[in-house]
Write a protein that holds these residues in place. Structure first.
Motif, PDB file in Angstrom:
ATOM      1  N   LEU A  60       4.705 -24.809  12.427  1.00 35.05           N
ATOM      2  CA  LEU A  60       4.893 -23.679  11.799  1.00 35.05           C
ATOM      3  C   LEU A  60       3.558 -22.648  12.030  1.00 35.05           C
ATOM      4  O   LEU A  60       2.402 -23.040  11.967  1.00 35.05           O
ATOM      5  CB  LEU A  60       4.706 -23.537  10.119  1.00 35.05           C
ATOM      6  CG  LEU A  60       4.689 -22.120   9.329  1.00 35.05           C
ATOM      7  CD1 LEU A  60       6.163 -21.674   9.598  1.00 35.05           C
ATOM      8  CD2 LEU A  60       4.603 -22.537   7.974  1.00 35.05           C
ATOM      9  N   TRP A  61       3.729 -21.808  12.873  1.00 33.16           N
ATOM     10  CA  TRP A  61       2.707 -20.906  13.392  1.00 33.16           C
ATOM     11  C   TRP A  61       2.991 -19.455  13.044  1.00 33.16           C
ATOM     12  O   TRP A  61       3.754 -18.905  12.719  1.00 33.16           O
ATOM     13  CB  TRP A  61       3.138 -20.905  15.044  1.00 33.16           C
ATOM     14  CG  TRP A  61       3.288 -22.340  15.771  1.00 33.16           C
ATOM     15  CD1 TRP A  61       4.340 -23.062  15.912  1.00 33.16           C
ATOM     16  CD2 TRP A  61       2.389 -23.104  16.230  1.00 33.16           C
ATOM     17  NE1 TRP A  61       4.332 -23.974  16.379  1.00 33.16           N
ATOM     18  CE2 TRP A  61       3.057 -24.341  16.606  1.00 33.16           C
ATOM     19  CE3 TRP A  61       0.685 -22.963  16.233  1.00 33.16           C
ATOM     20  CZ2 TRP A  61       2.200 -25.536  17.137  1.00 33.16           C
ATOM     21  CZ3 TRP A  61       0.135 -24.203  16.635  1.00 33.16           C
ATOM     22  CH2 TRP A  61       1.080 -25.513  17.341  1.00 33.16           C
ATOM     23  N   ASN A  62       1.468 -18.902  12.834  1.00 35.24           N
ATOM     24  CA  ASN A  62       1.141 -17.738  12.722  1.00 35.24           C
ATOM     25  C   ASN A  62       0.896 -16.851  14.044  1.00 35.24           C
ATOM     26  O   ASN A  62       0.134 -17.328  14.792  1.00 35.24           O
ATOM     27  CB  ASN A  62       0.339 -17.185  11.861  1.00 35.24           C
ATOM     28  CG  ASN A  62       0.600 -17.518  10.334  1.00 35.24           C
ATOM     29  OD1 ASN A  62       1.966 -17.501  10.066  1.00 35.24           O
ATOM     30  ND2 ASN A  62      -0.213 -17.970   9.508  1.00 35.24           N
ATOM     31  N   PHE A  63       1.350 -15.616  14.286  1.00 33.19           N
ATOM     32  CA  PHE A  63       1.094 -14.841  15.560  1.00 33.19           C
ATOM     33  C   PHE A  63       0.463 -13.441  15.007  1.00 33.19           C
ATOM     34  O   PHE A  63       0.904 -12.793  13.962  1.00 33.19           O
ATOM     35  CB  PHE A  63       2.371 -14.459  15.982  1.00 33.19           C
ATOM     36  CG  PHE A  63       3.201 -15.640  16.498  1.00 33.19           C
ATOM     37  CD1 PHE A  63       2.907 -15.972  17.959  1.00 33.19           C
ATOM     38  CD2 PHE A  63       3.783 -16.455  15.679  1.00 33.19           C
ATOM     39  CE1 PHE A  63       3.565 -17.377  18.494  1.00 33.19           C
ATOM     40  CE2 PHE A  63       4.521 -17.491  16.221  1.00 33.19           C
ATOM     41  CZ  PHE A  63       4.258 -18.086  17.383  1.00 33.19           C
ATOM     42  N   ARG A  64      -0.658 -12.908  15.597  1.00 28.64           N
ATOM     43  CA  ARG A  64      -1.134 -11.682  15.523  1.00 28.64           C
ATOM     44  C   ARG A  64      -1.219 -11.025  16.593  1.00 28.64           C
ATOM     45  O   ARG A  64      -1.906 -11.399  17.722  1.00 28.64           O
ATOM     46  CB  ARG A  64      -2.695 -11.938  14.840  1.00 28.64           C
ATOM     47  CG  ARG A  64      -3.224 -10.492  14.414  1.00 28.64           C
ATOM     48  CD  ARG A  64      -4.548 -11.059  13.677  1.00 28.64           C
ATOM     49  NE  ARG A  64      -5.325  -9.899  13.174  1.00 28.64           N
ATOM     50  CZ  ARG A  64      -6.369  -9.308  13.861  1.00 28.64           C
ATOM     51  NH1 ARG A  64      -6.792  -9.904  15.121  1.00 28.64           N
ATOM     52  NH2 ARG A  64      -7.050  -8.308  13.206  1.00 28.64           N
ATOM     53  N   ILE A  65      -0.612  -9.615  16.762  1.00 28.64           N
ATOM     54  CA  ILE A  65      -0.799  -9.050  18.172  1.00 28.64           C
ATOM     55  C   ILE A  65      -1.498  -7.845  17.775  1.00 28.64           C
ATOM     56  O   ILE A  65      -1.316  -6.820  17.044  1.00 28.64           O
ATOM     57  CB  ILE A  65       0.709  -8.480  18.521  1.00 28.64           C
ATOM     58  CG1 ILE A  65       1.568  -9.681  18.868  1.00 28.64           C
ATOM     59  CG2 ILE A  65       0.651  -7.434  19.744  1.00 28.64           C
ATOM     60  CD1 ILE A  65       2.837  -9.353  19.316  1.00 28.64           C
ATOM     61  N   ILE A 102       8.836 -11.346  10.989  1.00 33.84           N
ATOM     62  CA  ILE A 102       8.042 -10.507  11.893  1.00 33.84           C
ATOM     63  C   ILE A 102       7.779  -9.079  11.022  1.00 33.84           C
ATOM     64  O   ILE A 102       8.742  -8.455  10.508  1.00 33.84           O
ATOM     65  CB  ILE A 102       8.636 -10.073  13.158  1.00 33.84           C
ATOM     66  CG1 ILE A 102       7.607  -9.574  14.108  1.00 33.84           C
ATOM     67  CG2 ILE A 102       9.867  -9.691  13.085  1.00 33.84           C
ATOM     68  CD1 ILE A 102       7.943  -9.670  15.556  1.00 33.84           C
ATOM     69  N   TRP A 103       6.378  -8.636  11.142  1.00 36.71           N
ATOM     70  CA  TRP A 103       6.190  -7.324  10.365  1.00 36.71           C
ATOM     71  C   TRP A 103       5.523  -6.540  11.420  1.00 36.71           C
ATOM     72  O   TRP A 103       4.562  -6.948  11.944  1.00 36.71           O
ATOM     73  CB  TRP A 103       5.227  -7.693   9.246  1.00 36.71           C
ATOM     74  CG  TRP A 103       5.935  -8.690   8.427  1.00 36.71           C
ATOM     75  CD1 TRP A 103       6.363  -8.545   7.180  1.00 36.71           C
ATOM     76  CD2 TRP A 103       5.605 -10.146   8.468  1.00 36.71           C
ATOM     77  NE1 TRP A 103       6.896  -9.513   6.444  1.00 36.71           N
ATOM     78  CE2 TRP A 103       6.443 -10.578   7.167  1.00 36.71           C
ATOM     79  CE3 TRP A 103       5.173 -11.001   9.324  1.00 36.71           C
ATOM     80  CZ2 TRP A 103       6.599 -11.904   6.873  1.00 36.71           C
ATOM     81  CZ3 TRP A 103       5.502 -12.496   9.011  1.00 36.71           C
ATOM     82  CH2 TRP A 103       6.108 -12.963   7.703  1.00 36.71           C
ATOM     83  N   SER A 129      -0.889  -4.381  15.516  1.00 31.84           N
ATOM     84  CA  SER A 129       0.519  -3.767  15.604  1.00 31.84           C
ATOM     85  C   SER A 129       1.492  -4.500  15.156  1.00 31.84           C
ATOM     86  O   SER A 129       2.694  -4.040  14.640  1.00 31.84           O
ATOM     87  CB  SER A 129       0.711  -3.716  17.273  1.00 31.84           C
ATOM     88  OG  SER A 129      -0.155  -2.682  17.831  1.00 31.84           O
ATOM     89  N   CYS A 130       1.178  -6.087  14.914  1.00 34.49           N
ATOM     90  CA  CYS A 130       2.287  -6.982  14.611  1.00 34.49           C
ATOM     91  C   CYS A 130       2.104  -8.127  14.056  1.00 34.49           C
ATOM     92  O   CYS A 130       0.945  -8.660  14.655  1.00 34.49           O
ATOM     93  CB  CYS A 130       3.250  -7.257  15.724  1.00 34.49           C
ATOM     94  SG  CYS A 130       4.645  -8.220  15.169  1.00 34.49           S
ATOM     95  N   LEU A 131       2.593  -8.582  12.994  1.00 31.14           N
ATOM     96  CA  LEU A 131       2.204 -10.260  12.709  1.00 31.14           C
ATOM     97  C   LEU A 131       3.504 -10.648  12.612  1.00 31.14           C
ATOM     98  O   LEU A 131       4.355 -10.240  12.421  1.00 31.14           O
ATOM     99  CB  LEU A 131       1.448 -10.004  11.103  1.00 31.14           C
ATOM    100  CG  LEU A 131       0.438  -9.299  10.924  1.00 31.14           C
ATOM    101  CD1 LEU A 131      -0.048  -9.208   9.638  1.00 31.14           C
ATOM    102  CD2 LEU A 131      -0.753  -9.980  11.694  1.00 31.14           C
ATOM    103  N   ALA A 132       3.394 -12.182  12.629  1.00 26.11           N
ATOM    104  CA  ALA A 132       4.783 -12.845  12.737  1.00 26.11           C
ATOM    105  C   ALA A 132       4.525 -14.250  12.344  1.00 26.11           C
ATOM    106  O   ALA A 132       3.465 -14.806  12.576  1.00 26.11           O
ATOM    107  CB  ALA A 132       5.565 -12.897  14.167  1.00 26.11           C
ATOM    108  N   CYS A 136       5.602 -12.787  21.055  1.00 27.01           N
ATOM    109  CA  CYS A 136       5.616 -14.003  20.218  1.00 27.01           C
ATOM    110  C   CYS A 136       6.379 -15.068  20.830  1.00 27.01           C
ATOM    111  O   CYS A 136       5.475 -16.327  20.811  1.00 27.01           O
ATOM    112  CB  CYS A 136       6.000 -13.661  18.829  1.00 27.01           C
ATOM    113  SG  CYS A 136       4.908 -12.314  17.890  1.00 27.01           S
ATOM    114  N   LEU A 137       7.291 -15.003  20.881  1.00 27.24           N
ATOM    115  CA  LEU A 137       8.103 -16.438  21.671  1.00 27.24           C
ATOM    116  C   LEU A 137       7.785 -16.876  22.830  1.00 27.24           C
ATOM    117  O   LEU A 137       7.664 -18.041  23.277  1.00 27.24           O
ATOM    118  CB  LEU A 137       9.726 -15.975  21.813  1.00 27.24           C
ATOM    119  CG  LEU A 137      10.431 -15.459  20.343  1.00 27.24           C
ATOM    120  CD1 LEU A 137      11.705 -15.036  20.837  1.00 27.24           C
ATOM    121  CD2 LEU A 137      10.476 -16.819  19.700  1.00 27.24           C
ATOM    122  N   ALA A 138       6.948 -15.911  23.632  1.00 29.45           N
ATOM    123  CA  ALA A 138       6.385 -16.396  24.916  1.00 29.45           C
ATOM    124  C   ALA A 138       4.962 -16.776  24.838  1.00 29.45           C
ATOM    125  O   ALA A 138       4.443 -17.382  25.934  1.00 29.45           O
ATOM    126  CB  ALA A 138       6.188 -15.441  25.862  1.00 29.45           C
TER     127      ALA A 138
END
Length: 246
Positions: A207-212, A183-184, A220-223, A164-166
């Motif tokens: 403010l950003w949302n992330f979805r892996i 992060i979840w 696998s992951c939300l952040a 996410c940070l990258a």
């Protein structure tokens, strides 16, 4: 540390998790204790707030970590990181104990029935939600490798954080700093799989949302990460510390 030689978001995540591990070892529930019983710890989420200006490399920080309520199935842990007389980061986390063979959770209170409870909640709740996502802003891909494995031979939770940070452009990150993060973790990932990280804008700037998504199918992951303009104090602190060391 980050590129400004100060405590980084990943450093904060690593410090409080090490502290939790030490606390569980005190109660004979460290990862190596559980492994003898074919059990393992998993972390399902963590959050933190952090000051834009963090301690410089080599400075001492103090970590406070406590369990705010008696464990049931899950174990909640909250923490503060102090530098001198100031809290520079604080947050919470949720943990569970898993039966390795059955892949099912075990009630944590069967192993931690005598743990100390400090009735204090940093955020007032452990139920954190993502803001509403808008349009896709960026995409980032990470292929998991051996260095991403933890002692349970799973992809470590830090790998998701690094992905996410990258995901945001280098130019943006050089002029901004993280101030809040949540992060979840939804499903495990395996070595050699492809992680596709999608970044979504929200209604708030920075403010950003992330979805892996792993292997093209599993979420696998939300952040959610909030950034702020990097203050001049970061550069000033770097120059001041370099002068002290000369």
């Amino acid at each position: 540390m980050d590129e400004d030689f100060r405590l980084s978001p990943a450093g904060i995540a690593a410090i409080f998790q090490d502290c939790f591990a030490s606390y569980m070892a005190k109660h004979h529930c460290a990862a190596f204790d559980l492994r003898r019983e074919d059990k393992m710890w998993i972390i399902s989420d963590f959050t933190f707030h952090m000051l834009p200006v963090q301690p410089f490399w080599g400075e001492t920080v103090r970590v406070e970590l406590w369990v705010p309520e008696a464990p049931a199935v899950k174990v909640y842990a909250e923490y503060r990181i102090w530098h001198k007389n100031n809290v520079v980061a604080y947050g919470d986390s949720t943990w569970a104990i898993l039966d390795i063979a059955k892949r099912t959770p075990i009630r944590a209170n069967t192993l931690l029935n005598n743990i100390e409870v400090a009735d204090e909640m940093v955020f007032g709740t452990h139920r954190h939600k993502q803001p509403v996502s808008k349009e896709v802003a960026y995409n980032h891909t990470h292929i998991t490798n051996k260095s991403d494995a933890d002692f349970n031979h799973h992809v470590t939770n830090m790998t998701y954080l690094y992905a996410c940070l990258a995901a945001l452009p280098t130019e943006y990150q050089e002029s901004h700093t993280v101030t809040e993060l949540g992060i979840w973790f939804k499903q495990e990932s395996f070595i050699g799989e492809s992680m596709e990280c999608t970044v979504y804008a929200t209604e708030e700037p920075d403010l950003w949302n992330f979805r892996i998504v792993t292997a093209g199918e599993r979420v696998s992951c939300l952040a959610t990460i909030r950034y702020a303009d990097k203050p001049e104090a970061v550069t000033n602190m770097l120059n001041d510390n370099l002068e002290i060391r000369q």
